[in-house]
Design a protein around this motif. Structure first.
Motif, PDB file in Angstrom:
ATOM      1  N   MET A   1       0.925  -1.154  -0.040  1.00  0.00           N
ATOM      2  CA  MET A   1       0.050  -0.025   0.127  1.00  0.00           C
ATOM      3  C   MET A   1       0.845   1.275  -0.054  1.00  0.00           C
ATOM      4  N   GLN A   2       0.488   2.356  -0.913  1.00  0.00           N
ATOM      5  CA  GLN A   2       1.288   3.532  -0.943  1.00  0.00           C
ATOM      6  C   GLN A   2       0.536   4.590  -0.246  1.00  0.00           C
ATOM      7  N   THR A   3       1.453   5.319   0.531  1.00  0.00           N
ATOM      8  CA  THR A   3       0.845   6.413   1.186  1.00  0.00           C
ATOM      9  C   THR A   3       1.748   7.361   0.455  1.00  0.00           C
ATOM     10  N   ILE A   4       1.113   8.632  -0.282  1.00  0.00           N
ATOM     11  CA  ILE A   4       1.677   9.358  -0.982  1.00  0.00           C
ATOM     12  C   ILE A   4       1.670  10.903  -0.138  1.00  0.00           C
ATOM     13  N   ILE A   5       2.700  11.535  -0.084  1.00  0.00           N
ATOM     14  CA  ILE A   5       2.633  12.850   0.589  1.00  0.00           C
ATOM     15  C   ILE A   5       3.289  13.740  -0.320  1.00  0.00           C
ATOM     16  N   ARG A   6       2.934  15.035  -0.627  1.00  0.00           N
ATOM     17  CA  ARG A   6       3.535  15.834  -1.685  1.00  0.00           C
ATOM     18  C   ARG A   6       3.733  17.421  -1.074  1.00  0.00           C
ATOM     19  N   SER A   7       5.125  17.714  -1.687  1.00  0.00           N
ATOM     20  CA  SER A   7       5.103  19.264  -1.575  1.00  0.00           C
ATOM     21  C   SER A   7       4.475  19.753  -3.027  1.00  0.00           C
ATOM     22  N   VAL A   8       5.106  20.888  -3.283  1.00  0.00           N
ATOM     23  CA  VAL A   8       4.763  21.457  -4.760  1.00  0.00           C
ATOM     24  C   VAL A   8       5.326  20.830  -5.676  1.00  0.00           C
ATOM     25  N   SER A   9       6.734  20.271  -5.185  1.00  0.00           N
ATOM     26  CA  SER A   9       7.578  19.774  -6.383  1.00  0.00           C
ATOM     27  C   SER A   9       8.195  18.389  -6.177  1.00  0.00           C
ATOM     28  N   LYS A  10       7.851  17.937  -4.989  1.00  0.00           N
ATOM     29  CA  LYS A  10       8.197  16.666  -4.568  1.00  0.00           C
ATOM     30  C   LYS A  10       7.273  15.683  -4.256  1.00  0.00           C
ATOM     31  N   GLY A 111       0.907  21.352  -1.480  1.00  0.00           N
ATOM     32  CA  GLY A 111       0.885  19.991  -1.847  1.00  0.00           C
ATOM     33  C   GLY A 111      -0.256  19.093  -0.944  1.00  0.00           C
ATOM     34  N   LYS A 112       0.157  17.962  -0.579  1.00  0.00           N
ATOM     35  CA  LYS A 112      -0.612  17.038   0.377  1.00  0.00           C
ATOM     36  C   LYS A 112       0.167  16.896   1.520  1.00  0.00           C
ATOM     37  N   ALA A 113      -0.202  17.210   2.676  1.00  0.00           N
ATOM     38  CA  ALA A 113       0.505  17.012   3.994  1.00  0.00           C
ATOM     39  C   ALA A 113       0.130  15.799   4.720  1.00  0.00           C
ATOM     40  N   LEU A 114       1.123  15.580   5.723  1.00  0.00           N
ATOM     41  CA  LEU A 114       0.774  14.611   6.626  1.00  0.00           C
ATOM     42  C   LEU A 114       0.478  15.148   7.938  1.00  0.00           C
ATOM     43  N   VAL A 115      -0.687  14.650   8.747  1.00  0.00           N
ATOM     44  CA  VAL A 115      -1.137  15.102   9.771  1.00  0.00           C
ATOM     45  C   VAL A 115      -0.782  14.475  11.003  1.00  0.00           C
ATOM     46  N   ASN A 116      -0.157  14.920  11.967  1.00  0.00           N
ATOM     47  CA  ASN A 116       0.449  14.375  13.221  1.00  0.00           C
ATOM     48  C   ASN A 116      -0.244  15.088  14.445  1.00  0.00           C
ATOM     49  N   SER A 117      -1.417  14.356  14.873  1.00  0.00           N
ATOM     50  CA  SER A 117      -1.771  13.117  14.496  1.00  0.00           C
ATOM     51  C   SER A 117      -3.279  13.037  15.189  1.00  0.00           C
ATOM     52  N   THR A 118      -3.729  11.763  14.925  1.00  0.00           N
ATOM     53  CA  THR A 118      -5.048  11.447  15.596  1.00  0.00           C
ATOM     54  C   THR A 118      -4.994  10.302  16.454  1.00  0.00           C
ATOM     55  N   ASN A 119      -5.716   9.960  17.348  1.00  0.00           N
ATOM     56  CA  ASN A 119      -5.609   8.437  17.730  1.00  0.00           C
ATOM     57  C   ASN A 119      -7.026   7.954  18.062  1.00  0.00           C
ATOM     58  N   GLY A 120      -7.105   6.781  18.990  1.00  0.00           N
ATOM     59  CA  GLY A 120      -8.650   6.234  18.925  1.00  0.00           C
ATOM     60  C   GLY A 120      -9.582   6.762  19.993  1.00  0.00           C
ATOM     61  N   GLU A 121      -9.046   7.923  20.525  1.00  0.00           N
ATOM     62  CA  GLU A 121     -10.138   8.786  21.396  1.00  0.00           C
ATOM     63  C   GLU A 121     -11.128   9.260  20.599  1.00  0.00           C
ATOM     64  N   TYR A 135      -8.906  18.473   3.749  1.00  0.00           N
ATOM     65  CA  TYR A 135      -7.714  19.083   3.112  1.00  0.00           C
ATOM     66  C   TYR A 135      -7.048  17.992   2.209  1.00  0.00           C
ATOM     67  N   GLY A 136      -7.680  16.880   2.350  1.00  0.00           N
ATOM     68  CA  GLY A 136      -7.113  15.674   1.439  1.00  0.00           C
ATOM     69  C   GLY A 136      -5.739  15.195   1.923  1.00  0.00           C
ATOM     70  N   ALA A 137      -5.434  15.301   3.248  1.00  0.00           N
ATOM     71  CA  ALA A 137      -4.359  14.953   3.724  1.00  0.00           C
ATOM     72  C   ALA A 137      -4.285  13.572   4.138  1.00  0.00           C
ATOM     73  N   ALA A 138      -2.889  13.051   4.637  1.00  0.00           N
ATOM     74  CA  ALA A 138      -2.833  11.987   5.207  1.00  0.00           C
ATOM     75  C   ALA A 138      -2.631  12.071   6.801  1.00  0.00           C
ATOM     76  N   VAL A 139      -3.096  11.198   7.551  1.00  0.00           N
ATOM     77  CA  VAL A 139      -3.001  11.127   8.980  1.00  0.00           C
ATOM     78  C   VAL A 139      -2.234  10.073   9.554  1.00  0.00           C
ATOM     79  N   ILE A 140      -1.304  10.473  10.697  1.00  0.00           N
ATOM     80  CA  ILE A 140      -0.717   9.273  11.485  1.00  0.00           C
ATOM     81  C   ILE A 140      -1.836   9.151  12.801  1.00  0.00           C
ATOM     82  N   GLY A 141      -2.171   7.885  12.960  1.00  0.00           N
ATOM     83  CA  GLY A 141      -3.228   7.359  13.884  1.00  0.00           C
ATOM     84  C   GLY A 141      -2.261   6.469  14.901  1.00  0.00           C
ATOM     85  N   LEU A 142      -2.506   7.006  16.254  1.00  0.00           N
ATOM     86  CA  LEU A 142      -1.615   6.371  17.337  1.00  0.00           C
ATOM     87  C   LEU A 142      -2.659   5.497  17.986  1.00  0.00           C
ATOM     88  N   THR A 143      -2.117   4.359  18.322  1.00  0.00           N
ATOM     89  CA  THR A 143      -2.873   3.070  18.785  1.00  0.00           C
ATOM     90  C   THR A 143      -3.157   3.337  20.335  1.00  0.00           C
TER      91      THR A 143
END
Lengths: 283, 283
Positions: A1-10, A111-121, A135-143
């Protein structure tokens, strides 16, 4: 599975088959007095330098946290995101416990950022996931969840499942959720390492998602911490972790070595070029 | 599966559940000029010191190799075995390419020794296994045969199977055979690490036997070799390796950290006591 994160150029691809992704942790005032003072005094040169140094040392993504008591994160986080984006071209990981600040940061992140973080609360899921979706971002989920951090891999897997399910309900696909199975200090609980390593293997097998970790907490309170951190990274990457929030100045060389040993660095090209650029920095 | 090696007073158990076993490699004149000269001049103090230093640095077993051109190994190996056994009480690993020297070394080694090594070549199997059986020793079996070192895990597993089968025919049980799946230099072939790691997992799953490795060859020809060696050890131990022939002065700290992270060091006792004894040695 690919998680893609982007800046303007990368574009940074987080996946098992690719080199391990380093998320530079150094723009975070917690336990970092010099940065705290720079933030409070609006001294931007130091922040710029931290961004440049981390990217030169091998960071693929930069985490940005400006949580200082007495500082308005909602106003300040976007400012620092723009500042960092003006000097380096890597994607950004917006790091805050304040959902409003996360939204403000995301609104200016290129671009597309990563969000640090959510959890299960419950409160976190309800506050953070809609922003990630918007924002069409990706997110880190803490267990961890409203009952705290589970002390066994099975329940950490269950929390990961809950986060993924709630994300899916809002239309956030599994590839935009990176699970952090958390690691406690082995000095306080000598089963802490095993619990995390098993969690990584089980979450990877059960859901196939990408796995992130904070790689220095594990050695807290023990002597010779780098030796433990380096060994843990190798064990965790061997178990299936695909990115870490860490100090690139300290751990990139180890990460390049692990990628090489896992067959993800043809002709040792990345390992040697990291070595050369560190030599140049020193010389 | 438990492989038990013994001196007069100490028993070392090699198994997945116990701490990783360190076989000190330093009494070996290959690439070690000072030792070569000491051996040729019968200067025993240096050899004694090498033995003591390795045990103080965490070696559980000491490998003894006296292969120097112009020196009669058959006469000399037992002499050095007795010398080492007179200053340290750890079990011995008798290391020679000469079966006669192996037998001579075994005949004076106290307890139950380890033999380094046989492999899948017909001539080696025929020469070494009967000696191992005669002295009730355990033996390291390298996964290479008359066709050389296979370049894929499947054939290395097959060679391991052949060694185990031939040992069994002579009445040597599987627990007295430790398989070394070999690792080539990743600088020369970037798939070398993966091939060895897969071999470890597959041999472990297929036969359940203990796995040894030489832990420094992997980094040959590359800069910053310790970083690669440390990472490789963690990956290999995570994959199921249970002992290594290595330099305890350089790698014991990393090995203690890995044991701690894998839950094999309650209350971090061994990690901290190694740290303290190294501090004392330095101070």
């Amino acid at each position: 599975m690919q998680t893609i994160i982007r800046s303007v150029s990368k574009e940074v691809i987080i996946e098992l088959e690719s080199p391990f992704v380093v998320i530079g942790e150094c723009i975070n005032p917690t336990g970092h007095k010099k940065l705290r003072e720079a933030l409070l005094r609006n001294e931007y040169d130091y922040i710029r330098q931290l961004a440049i140094n981390q990217v030169e040392s091998g960071a693929d993504i930069l985490d940005i946290n400006v949580g200082v008591p007495g500082l308005d994160e909602v106003a300040f986080l976007p400012e620092v995101v723009e500042l960092v984006a003006s000097v380096v071209d890597v994607p950004i990981c917006i790091d805050s416990a304040n959902p409003e600040a996360l939204a403000a940061g995301l609104s200016v992140a290129p671009g597309k950022a990563l969000v640090n973080s959510t959890n299960g609360e419950e409160a976190m899921l309800e506050a953070v996931l809609p922003i990630v979706k918007e924002y069409g971002a990706a997110v880190i989920g803490l267990t961890m969840d409203d009952d705290g951090i589970p002390n066994d891999p099975e329940r950490r897997v269950a929390v990961a499942g809950k986060i993924l399910e709630r994300a899916a309900k809002l239309g956030i696909p599994a590839e935009n959720v990176v699970i952090d199975p958390l690691v406690m200090a082995v000095g306080a609980d000598s089963s802490a390492g095993v619990i995390t390593l098993r969690s990584i293997e089980m979450i990877r097998r059960e859901f196939g998602v990408n796995i992130s970790l904070g790689a220095s907490n594990v050695s807290f309170g023990l002597p010779e911490r780098p030796i433990i951190n380096q060994a843990f990274l190798a064990l965790a990457i061997g178990a299936g972790a695909t990115c870490a929030i860490t100090n690139p100045m300290k751990l990139t060389a180890t990460i390049r070595a692990i990628d090489l040993l896992l067959g993800r660095d043809p002709f040792a090209g990345r390992y040697i070029s990291h070595y050369r650029s560190m030599q140049q920095k020193l010389g």
